[in-house]
Design a protein around this motif. Structure first.
Motif, PDB file in Angstrom:
ATOM      1  N   LEU A  15      63.070  32.090   3.099  1.00  0.00           N
ATOM      2  CA  LEU A  15      63.121  31.394   4.392  1.00  0.00           C
ATOM      3  C   LEU A  15      64.225  30.332   4.416  1.00  0.00           C
ATOM      4  N   PRO A  16      64.201  29.318   3.520  1.00  0.00           N
ATOM      5  CA  PRO A  16      65.340  28.384   3.499  1.00  0.00           C
ATOM      6  C   PRO A  16      66.613  29.028   2.987  1.00  0.00           C
ATOM      7  N   GLY A  17      66.490  30.086   2.147  1.00  0.00           N
ATOM      8  CA  GLY A  17      67.677  30.768   1.648  1.00  0.00           C
ATOM      9  C   GLY A  17      68.455  31.484   2.734  1.00  0.00           C
ATOM     10  N   ALA A  18      67.793  31.839   3.814  1.00  0.00           N
ATOM     11  CA  ALA A  18      68.481  32.446   4.955  1.00  0.00           C
ATOM     12  C   ALA A  18      69.154  31.399   5.824  1.00  0.00           C
ATOM     13  N   SER A  78      59.037  29.668  10.686  1.00  0.00           N
ATOM     14  CA  SER A  78      59.713  30.916  11.060  1.00  0.00           C
ATOM     15  C   SER A  78      60.044  30.933  12.548  1.00  0.00           C
ATOM     16  N   LEU A  79      59.137  30.437  13.356  1.00  0.00           N
ATOM     17  CA  LEU A  79      59.383  30.379  14.799  1.00  0.00           C
ATOM     18  C   LEU A  79      60.545  29.446  15.128  1.00  0.00           C
ATOM     19  N   PHE A  80      60.607  28.308  14.440  1.00  0.00           N
ATOM     20  CA  PHE A  80      61.714  27.374  14.673  1.00  0.00           C
ATOM     21  C   PHE A  80      63.035  27.968  14.200  1.00  0.00           C
ATOM     22  N   LEU A  81      63.004  28.771  13.122  1.00  0.00           N
ATOM     23  CA  LEU A  81      64.234  29.398  12.634  1.00  0.00           C
ATOM     24  C   LEU A  81      64.763  30.410  13.649  1.00  0.00           C
ATOM     25  N   ILE A  82      63.876  31.134  14.297  1.00  0.00           N
ATOM     26  CA  ILE A  82      64.296  32.045  15.366  1.00  0.00           C
ATOM     27  C   ILE A  82      64.958  31.252  16.490  1.00  0.00           C
ATOM     28  N   GLY A  83      64.373  30.109  16.837  1.00  0.00           N
ATOM     29  CA  GLY A  83      64.973  29.264  17.868  1.00  0.00           C
ATOM     30  C   GLY A  83      66.375  28.814  17.495  1.00  0.00           C
ATOM     31  N   LEU A  84      66.595  28.508  16.214  1.00  0.00           N
ATOM     32  CA  LEU A  84      67.916  28.070  15.760  1.00  0.00           C
ATOM     33  C   LEU A  84      68.958  29.182  15.895  1.00  0.00           C
ATOM     34  N   ALA A  85      68.519  30.417  15.827  1.00  0.00           N
ATOM     35  CA  ALA A  85      69.458  31.530  15.948  1.00  0.00           C
ATOM     36  C   ALA A  85      70.082  31.605  17.341  1.00  0.00           C
ATOM     37  N   TYR A  86      69.422  30.998  18.333  1.00  0.00           N
ATOM     38  CA  TYR A  86      69.902  31.090  19.714  1.00  0.00           C
ATOM     39  C   TYR A  86      70.288  29.738  20.309  1.00  0.00           C
ATOM     40  N   ALA A  87      69.899  28.644  19.697  1.00  0.00           N
ATOM     41  CA  ALA A  87      70.205  27.315  20.237  1.00  0.00           C
ATOM     42  C   ALA A  87      71.695  27.016  20.131  1.00  0.00           C
ATOM     43  N   TRP A 116      72.273  39.212   1.208  1.00  0.00           N
ATOM     44  CA  TRP A 116      72.614  40.546   0.720  1.00  0.00           C
ATOM     45  C   TRP A 116      72.047  41.636   1.627  1.00  0.00           C
ATOM     46  N   ILE A 117      70.879  41.396   2.203  1.00  0.00           N
ATOM     47  CA  ILE A 117      70.324  42.369   3.157  1.00  0.00           C
ATOM     48  C   ILE A 117      71.245  42.515   4.360  1.00  0.00           C
ATOM     49  N   LEU A 118      71.726  41.395   4.884  1.00  0.00           N
ATOM     50  CA  LEU A 118      72.622  41.438   6.042  1.00  0.00           C
ATOM     51  C   LEU A 118      73.919  42.162   5.693  1.00  0.00           C
ATOM     52  N   LEU A 119      74.486  41.867   4.516  1.00  0.00           N
ATOM     53  CA  LEU A 119      75.716  42.541   4.089  1.00  0.00           C
ATOM     54  C   LEU A 119      75.481  44.044   3.932  1.00  0.00           C
ATOM     55  N   ALA A 120      74.322  44.413   3.390  1.00  0.00           N
ATOM     56  CA  ALA A 120      74.008  45.834   3.217  1.00  0.00           C
ATOM     57  C   ALA A 120      73.887  46.547   4.562  1.00  0.00           C
ATOM     58  N   LEU A 121      73.255  45.900   5.523  1.00  0.00           N
ATOM     59  CA  LEU A 121      73.111  46.503   6.849  1.00  0.00           C
ATOM     60  C   LEU A 121      74.472  46.719   7.506  1.00  0.00           C
ATOM     61  N   ILE A 122      75.370  45.753   7.323  1.00  0.00           N
ATOM     62  CA  ILE A 122      76.713  45.875   7.898  1.00  0.00           C
ATOM     63  C   ILE A 122      77.486  46.999   7.219  1.00  0.00           C
ATOM     64  N   SER A 123      77.313  47.129   5.902  1.00  0.00           N
ATOM     65  CA  SER A 123      78.047  48.147   5.144  1.00  0.00           C
ATOM     66  C   SER A 123      77.520  49.550   5.399  1.00  0.00           C
ATOM     67  N   ILE A 124      76.195  49.680   5.466  1.00  0.00           N
ATOM     68  CA  ILE A 124      75.590  51.004   5.626  1.00  0.00           C
ATOM     69  C   ILE A 124      75.667  51.489   7.063  1.00  0.00           C
ATOM     70  N   PHE A 125      75.512  50.538   8.000  1.00  0.00           N
ATOM     71  CA  PHE A 125      75.536  50.907   9.425  1.00  0.00           C
ATOM     72  C   PHE A 125      76.665  50.132  10.123  1.00  0.00           C
ATOM     73  N   PRO A 126      77.907  50.556   9.958  1.00  0.00           N
ATOM     74  CA  PRO A 126      79.046  49.780  10.478  1.00  0.00           C
ATOM     75  C   PRO A 126      79.082  49.671  12.000  1.00  0.00           C
ATOM     76  N   ASN A 127      78.346  50.511  12.705  1.00  0.00           N
ATOM     77  CA  ASN A 127      78.372  50.491  14.170  1.00  0.00           C
ATOM     78  C   ASN A 127      77.119  49.858  14.779  1.00  0.00           C
ATOM     79  N   ASN A 128      76.448  48.977  14.004  1.00  0.00           N
ATOM     80  CA  ASN A 128      75.185  48.405  14.497  1.00  0.00           C
ATOM     81  C   ASN A 128      75.377  47.055  15.180  1.00  0.00           C
ATOM     82  N   ILE A 174      67.446  35.327  11.616  1.00  0.00           N
ATOM     83  CA  ILE A 174      66.401  36.262  12.048  1.00  0.00           C
ATOM     84  C   ILE A 174      65.783  36.968  10.842  1.00  0.00           C
ATOM     85  N   ILE A 175      66.629  37.384   9.907  1.00  0.00           N
ATOM     86  CA  ILE A 175      66.117  38.030   8.695  1.00  0.00           C
ATOM     87  C   ILE A 175      65.205  37.080   7.926  1.00  0.00           C
TER      88      ILE A 175
END
Length: 392
Positions: free
Chosen positions: A7-10, A68-77, A132-144, A155-156
């Protein structure tokens, strides 16, 4: 701990980048970052709830869900006011959550001195996972449509927080333990400051936490200037955590070979060298490997310090003694983040980001050098019985 640290690592590694993208000034960025320290300052309240009134695992579940709810808010604030408020509430919940998880471990582990390092290791691995999850998603699905932005990593991290909220309810029960002597548990923990070694440790922890924001706030900005593209920024920062994983695995050996005092001095030296290299600020081939020294310093000074603090705790004061340490860290984090903002503001006439950050890293290196000297001269704890962490 594996799930909880995600959670804080994200959030923390890319937080300063997120605010820079929003156009915040160095001082505005520093004020928002300083809310991390405010959360630590108020963490004893969470320990008070666990120590005296509620089961610790239930507090962890509630804190994790809300953060977690506040972290979602930070993604859009986007506004300064909203970002600052959401960040403050995130840390007001996340810091006590981490304190209580450590307390649960120390209470239920059969041999905390030997076993806590391995348990803490899983938390470090969890810290690395979102990037690393985000990097993997970008690498595996380049059109996402993912770009490796901080908001996507937030969000992750929130997903991991929701998992923690559910899993915490399955942990061993850690009920409150009312005391007839100290109605307010943190006051009992303050009595430990009467001992000179413990007071010295708290003073040096304060100093270390003043210098930590110089890296958490400024290092991502330096790496971006040196050419690390954003999808790789968070994974590059996990070099510190890879080093921490290795050193946590070796922590029992460090304690047996060098003792508690020797291990902690080694951690302070590593941190000073790392800050000196960052004050040079180039080339990238020097700066990036130096991040490994951060992991060594976290394990040898901060994690070993948690073991030491736990050894000083008596009975049902374990949560509050750990929170006393977190309170000291909070003061340091607030001061450190504000200092970074002031030093960056004074260097805004610099021609590039590296020159803007040089003065801040130089100040941090000098502070930590003085801490090495103070700790070496003044920290000499005496244990009542032979221990694997006896002074050497």
């Amino acid at each position: 701990m594996f799930l909880q640290f995600a959670l804080p690592g994200a959030m923390l590694p890319l937080y300063s980048m997120r605010l820079k993208e929003l156009g915040f000034t160095p001082m505005e960025l520093a004020i928002c970052c300083a809310t991390h320290g405010v959360g630590a300052l108020l963490a004893p309240l969470g320990a008070q709830l666990a120590d005296r009134y509620f089961a610790a695992e239930k507090c962890v579940a509630v804190f994790s869900l809300l953060s977690s709810l506040f972290l979602i808010g930070l993604a859009y604030a986007e506004s300064l006011y909203l970002v600052c408020i959401l960040t403050l509430f995130f840390w007001l919940l996340a810091v006590p959550m981490m304190v209580l998880c450590s307390t649960i471990c120390f209470i239920h582990l059969k041999d905390p001195e030997r076993e806590f390092g391995i348990v803490r290791l899983s938390g470090t691995i969890g810290w690395m996972l979102p990037g690393w999850i985000l990097l993997a998603l970008i690498s595996i699905f380049p059109n996402n449509n993912l770009e490796g932005q901080a908001s996507e990593q937030f969000i992750i991290g929130s997903i991991f927080g929701f998992i923690v909220a559910v899993y915490a309810l399955t942990l061993p029960t850690t009920p409150p333990s009312p005391s007839k002597v100290d109605k307010f548990a943190p006051l009992g923990a303050l009595k430990l400051l009467r001992g000179w070694p413990f007071a010295t440790y708290c003073l040096c922890t304060l100093g270390v936490c003043i210098t930590m924001p110089f890296t958490t706030q400024a290092t991502p900005l330096l790496l971006e200037y040196l050419g690390i593209v954003q999808p790789w920024l968070s994974p590059t920062l996990t070099i510190s955590q890879f080093s921490e994983v290795l050193s946590l695995f070796l922590l029992p050996m460090f304690l047996l070979r060098f003792g508690l005092r020797g291990s902690m001095i080694f951690g302070l030296i590593c941190w000073t060298i790392a800050l000196y290299i960052l004050s040079i600020g180039e080339p990238v081939a020097l700066v990036v490997p130096s991040l490994a020294l951060n992991g060594l310093s976290v394990t040898c000074f901060l994690v070993t310090g948690q073991v030491y603090v736990n050894m000083q705790a008596k009975g049902d004061l374990k949560a509050s003694v750990q929170s006393l340490l977190t309170f000291v860290q909070g003061i340091g984090l607030v001061l450190g983040h504000i200092m970074v903002g002031l030093l960056r503001s004074s260097s805004q006439n610099a021609s590039n980001m590296r020159e803007e950050l040089v003065l801040a890293f130089q100040v941090a290196a000098v502070i930590n050098g003085l801490l090495c000297l103070i700790f070496y001269c003044c920290f000499r704890p005496v244990f009542g019985k032979k221990s694997m962490v006896e002074v050497k």
